[in-house]
Design an enzyme around this catalytic site. Structure first.
Site, PDB file in Angstrom:
ATOM      1  CB  CYS A  40      -0.906  -0.020   1.230  1.00 19.10           C
ATOM      2  SG  CYS A  40      -2.067   1.364   1.297  1.00 19.10           S
ATOM      3  CG  ASP A  42      -0.662   4.007   5.383  1.00 24.46           C
ATOM      4  OD1 ASP A  42       0.282   4.429   6.081  1.00 24.46           O
ATOM      5  OD2 ASP A  42      -1.856   4.075   5.742  1.00 24.46           O
ATOM      6  NE  ARG A  44      -0.698   4.852   8.762  1.00 28.65           N
ATOM      7  CZ  ARG A  44      -1.979   4.671   9.099  1.00 28.65           C
ATOM      8  NH1 ARG A  44      -2.372   4.881  10.346  1.00 28.65           N
ATOM      9  NH2 ARG A  44      -2.853   4.283   8.196  1.00 28.65           N
ATOM     10  CG  HIS A  96      -1.801  -1.128   5.977  1.00 24.75           C
ATOM     11  ND1 HIS A  96      -2.448  -0.186   6.734  1.00 24.75           N
ATOM     12  CD2 HIS A  96      -1.762  -0.634   4.720  1.00 24.75           C
ATOM     13  CE1 HIS A  96      -2.778   0.845   5.962  1.00 24.75           C
ATOM     14  NE2 HIS A  96      -2.367   0.595   4.737  1.00 24.75           N
ATOM     15  CB  CYS A  99      -6.010  -0.383   4.504  1.00 22.75           C
ATOM     16  SG  CYS A  99      -5.723   0.187   2.802  1.00 22.75           S
TER      17      CYS A  99
END
Length: 199
Positions: A40, A42, A44, A96, A99
């Site tokens: 992803c 993302d 993080r 994750h 999400c």
């Protein structure tokens, strides 16, 4: 603020050279990773950091909600290069928990162009879950949808001509589905590994 990134880069570079004087020289000559990571976007969930791998040890492609779209030429180009040129042995599709793309897909709202991108998640939700309204989705339901979406993406990648072609030439490549926990920093194998056209 942006200057701080350049300063941090300089400090990082100096630290690497202090640890190993030929760090960048050896890195510039190395691009033979065993792993392709499809994750992803993302911020993080950085592949190198959470797997403890160094630059050069993992080839990475990221997109919103780690989706496999059969018309995504960017992703397909990455997979083709990783499989045919880099000869990776493992492709990891990693979602994750928490999400935002998963949540947006079933939020019952329209966000624009991203709605088209997230359609595969809604397809999984409709096929496997009984939640009809966005209010019906608990955090636990969303976590299960994250997992189910990863499993489906593994299947989708396995069906691509790139993977079917690689396996037909007896290439030894496995596609794995993993999930990452933002709250504990741990990766979990979802047990959906595919190692060939008949697995």
């Amino acid at each position: 603020m942006i200057e701080e990134l350049l300063a941090r880069n300089k400090a990082w570079s100096e630290d690497r050279v202090a640890e190993k004087t030929d760090y960048f020289e050896s890195l510039s000559n190395l691009q033979q990773p065993d792993y392709l990571w499809i994750g992803c976007s993302d911020s993080r969930v950085p592949a190198n950091v959470i797997t403890g791998l160094e630059p050069g040890e993992v080839f990475v492609h990221r997109n919103v909600a780690n989706l496999i779209h059969p018309a995504d030429l960017n992703m397909l180009s990455v997979v083709e290069f990783a499989v045919e040129r880099l000869s990776v042995k493992h492709i990891i599709i990693c979602g994750h928990y928490g999400c935002g793309g998963i949540h947006a897909a079933v939020a019952g709202k329209r966000f624009g162009l991203i709605d088209h991108w997230l359609q595969p998640i809604r397809d999984v939700a409709e096929a496997r879950f009984s939640c009809e309204k966005c209010e019906d989705w608990s955090d636990e339901d969303l976590d299960r949808l994250c997992e189910a979406s990863v499993v489906e993406q593994v299947k989708r990648l396995a069906r691509t001509p790139i993977m079917q072609g690689a396996w037909s030439t007896r290439a030894d490549i496995a596609i794995h589905g993993w999930i990452y926990g933002l709250k504990d920093g741990l990766l979990s194998d979802l047990g959906c590994t595919i190692t060939g056209p008949d697995s």
